[in-house]
Every structure is written in structure tokens, then in C-alpha cells.
Enzyme design. Structure first.
Site, short mmCIF file in Angstrom:
data_model
loop_
_atom_site.label_atom_id
_atom_site.label_comp_id
_atom_site.label_asym_id
_atom_site.label_seq_id
_atom_site.Cartn_x
_atom_site.Cartn_y
_atom_site.Cartn_z
N ARG A 1 -36.60 23.86 -1.73
CA ARG A 1 -37.34 25.13 -1.75
C ARG A 1 -37.61 25.49 -3.21
O ARG A 1 -36.73 25.33 -4.06
CB ARG A 1 -36.56 26.26 -1.07
N GLU B 1 -45.53 29.80 -2.80
CA GLU B 1 -46.41 28.77 -2.21
C GLU B 1 -47.57 29.47 -1.54
O GLU B 1 -47.32 30.42 -0.79
CB GLU B 1 -45.64 27.93 -1.18
N HIS C 1 -46.13 20.96 -0.32
CA HIS C 1 -45.05 21.06 0.68
C HIS C 1 -45.34 20.16 1.88
O HIS C 1 -45.50 20.64 3.01
CB HIS C 1 -44.83 22.52 1.11
C1 DGY Z 1 -38.49 21.78 6.04
O1 DGY Z 1 -38.87 21.43 7.17
O2 DGY Z 1 -37.77 22.74 5.83
C2 DGY Z 1 -38.84 20.97 4.83
O3 DGY Z 1 -39.34 21.80 3.86
C3 DGY Z 1 -39.65 19.75 5.08
O4 DGY Z 1 -40.35 19.35 3.97
#
Ligand code: DGY
Length: 323
Positions: free
Chosen positions: A239, A268, A287
Site C-alpha cells: 500500500r 491513488e 496498482h
Molecule cells: C490487494 O488485493 O490488496 C493487492 O493490492 C493486490 O495487488
């Protein structure tokens, strides 16, 4: 009784078909852009269950407005977008999608590492821009990966698969920083647990995989960035908020890092004026850790199965509880 299920984005058909075959009343957010907070409330307020995206924030205030809600099935393994305490207090169940996206996210992490190590983005841009004039003995010089030390922050399932690939393919010694010793890392990868300070000082590659919590928010700030090795690589597929992005942006002018690979940023999408976009050896992807067809189909089905399990009164497949 027909239960209403709101799905906050179009997801792979397999999960939708599964719910439709069981007679649920399904409502899918019609836009390719996510709903804003108010739109989210009016879209889901009538739903008994929600399949939510990691970009939907289910804060205490939003959850207060959803008294009918029974279950949130998050289309992600990370669940920092959901206030778990409020859900628990309101008897709203929460599920996520672990395991089915482990391989895809580990592969994306490796892709970022290789792209940074071999300056892949600047090299391909050079060709696309018509700047490839001759073979260049001193151009696009990357950094080798063989036997480099890999430091893992957050030794979970995705980290294990990524570290295994690096250990087997590049003979990398593995070190890790986590809350407790990890036998899978120690037994299969001969990995050593260490303090964050030690890990940053010893790693040629630092790869972040921890969940975002109040403890891990801004875990990597100016001090940590400064203590990384000369010529090292920083990768984050967890994250964005685990790195203090402001500190990272301020560090760029005099950075000792060889390069950075980010699949996640804060916020984001990344701000268009972020200095991170101007530096040559920073590779940023939007992402896409879980974005391959195998993982996304499995995530879709797992979300739907969790919803159905709840309403059938059978055990949830992948419930998230407060640890
Ligand atoms: C999630 O699913 O939390 C991840 O960020 C996958 O990239």
C-alpha cells in the site's frame, strides 16, 4: 427471500454468473470510474451484501448509513479500506481474497524489480521516441541481481512467493522484518529475521509487502530512506501509505538509490505533478498486482462464494477478523 447484492465495479463475469445462478438481485455500478463517497452510499444503501473494491472507503461514517448491510466481500486481499471495528460492532461480516492473487502479485513484484534493475522503461521509451541511433556501450547500464541481498518488509504469502523466486532464480540471500519469526521463510529460504534498521542497512533490494495498519503507515520515511544502501532498489506492491511519499519525493534530488518500483502510491491515482513521475529510474504501475486473468477470475468467484455462504448460513471461506 431475494437478497440484493451491490457490486461497486464491473468484475469478471464468473462471480456475477455464480450469484445470478443462485437467484440474487444484482446491481453493478455502471461507470468505469469508482463512485465518490456520496454516490457509494446511495448506490449500496439498499443492499444486503456488497462486493467492494479497494478504492471504496467504508469508514465509520459511511457504515453508519448502511443499517441493512450484512456482508462486505472485498475484491482484494488488503482490507484497509474497511473499518473493521465498526463492521464487527454492527455485525457486518467482512471477507477478502487471499491466496488466489498471491502468485499474480509476486510475479508483478518480480516484473517491477527486473524493470528497475534493467532500466526497462527508459530503454523502451528510447526506441519508441526514435532515439535509438546506434548500439551504445555505456547506455542503459543496469544492475545485476545475482546473489544480491533481498530484504522483505512484511513476510506474508505474497512476500514468500516473491522471495522464493528471487532465492531460486538469483541465489539471493533473504532477510526479513516482521512482527514475529516466520518458519516458512526460515526453513525454505534460510531467511533471517532482523530489525528494520539492520534490514535497510544490509539489503540491496527492499521489497514492501506488509498490510497497511496504524503501525505500518509511514513506516518508511526520510530516516529509513537515508539509511538504505548506495545503489539499492526499493519496491512497494503493498500500500502506498507504508512509504511517507512526501519524504520519498523530497529525497529524490540526492537519492543514493539505484531505482524504485511502485505498484501503489498515496494517493491513488498518483498526483500528475508528483516528482516521482519525473525521475528516470522510477517505474510506477497503476496498482495491477492481481491483474492477470487467473487471479481476477478467482477473486471474482471467491467474492461471490463468500456472499452466498453468508446468506446460506454456511461458513465464510475467507473471513477477515480483528487480529
Ligand atoms: C490487494 O488485493 O490488496 C493487492 O493490492 C493486490 O495487488
Amino acid at each position: 427471500m431475494t437478497y440484493k447484492i451491490a457490486i461497486t465495479r464491473q468484475i469478471p463475469e464468473i462471480g456475477i454468473e455464480y450469484l445470478a445462478s443462485k437467484g440474487y438481485d444484482i446491481n453493478i455500478w455502471p461507470s468505469t470510474l469508482p463512485p465518490g463517497p456520496e454516490e457509494l452510499v446511495s448506490f449500496v444503501e439498499d443492499a444486503d451484501g456488497i462486493i467492494s473494491m479497494l478504492s471504496d472507503q467504508f469508514s465509520k461514517d459511511i457504515l453508519k448509513k448502511l443499517p441493512k448491510l450484512k456482508i462486505i466481500s472485498n475484491f482484494a486481499v488488503g482490507h484497509n479500506n474497511i473499518n473493521l471495528l465498526t463492521c464487527t460492532r454492527n455485525s457486518v461480516k467482512v471477507t477478502n481474497t487471499p491466496d488466489v492473487l498471491t502468485e499474480a502479485t509476486a510475479e508483478l513484484t518480480l516484473t517491477l524489480l527486473l524493470s528497475v534493475a534493467r532500466k526497462m522503461i527508459t530503454a523502451t521509451k528510447n526506441v519508441e521516441n526514435g532515439e535509438w541511433k546506434s548500439w551504445n556501450p555505456t547506455g542503459f547500464i543496469g544492475t545485476g541481481l545475482k546473489r544480491k541481498t533481498l530484504g522483505i518488509i512484511g513476510p506474508g504469502r505474497i512476500a514468500f512467493e516473491f522471495a522464493k523466486k528471487c532465492h531460486l532464480a538469483f541465489e539471493m540471500p533473504i532477510i526479513y522484518y516482521g512482527r514475529r519469526p516466520k518458519s516458512s521463510f526460515e526453513e525454505h529460504l534460510n531467511a533471517k529475521q532482523m530489525s528494520l534498521k539492520q534490514l535497510l542497512a544490509e539489503s540491496d533490494i527492499v521489497s514492501i509487502h506488509c498490510p497497511l495498519t496504524s503501525e505500518t503507515k509511514n513506516l518508511i520515511g526520510a530516516t529509513e530512506l537515508n539509511s538504505m544502501k548506495d545503489g539499492s532498489i526499493l519496491i512497494n506492491t503493498a500500500r502506498g501509505e507504508v512509504i511517507n511519499q512526501n519524504d520519498l519525493e523530497l529525497s529524490l534530488k540526492k537519492t543514493q538509490l539505484f531505482g524504485i518500483g511502485l505498484d501503489v502510491t498515496a494517493p491513488e491515482p498518483i498526483r500528475h505533478d508528483s516528482p516521482l513521475l519525473k525521475y528516470e529510474n522510477i517505474v510506477i504501475t497503476p496498482h495491477i498486482g492481481s491483474a492477470n486473468k487467473e487471479a481476477r477470475n478467482a477473486m471474482s468467484l471467491l467474492c461471490a462464494e463468500n456472499i452466498d455462504a453468508y446468506f446460506q448460513g454456511t461458513p465464510l471461506l475467507t473471513e477477515v477478523t480483528i487480529s
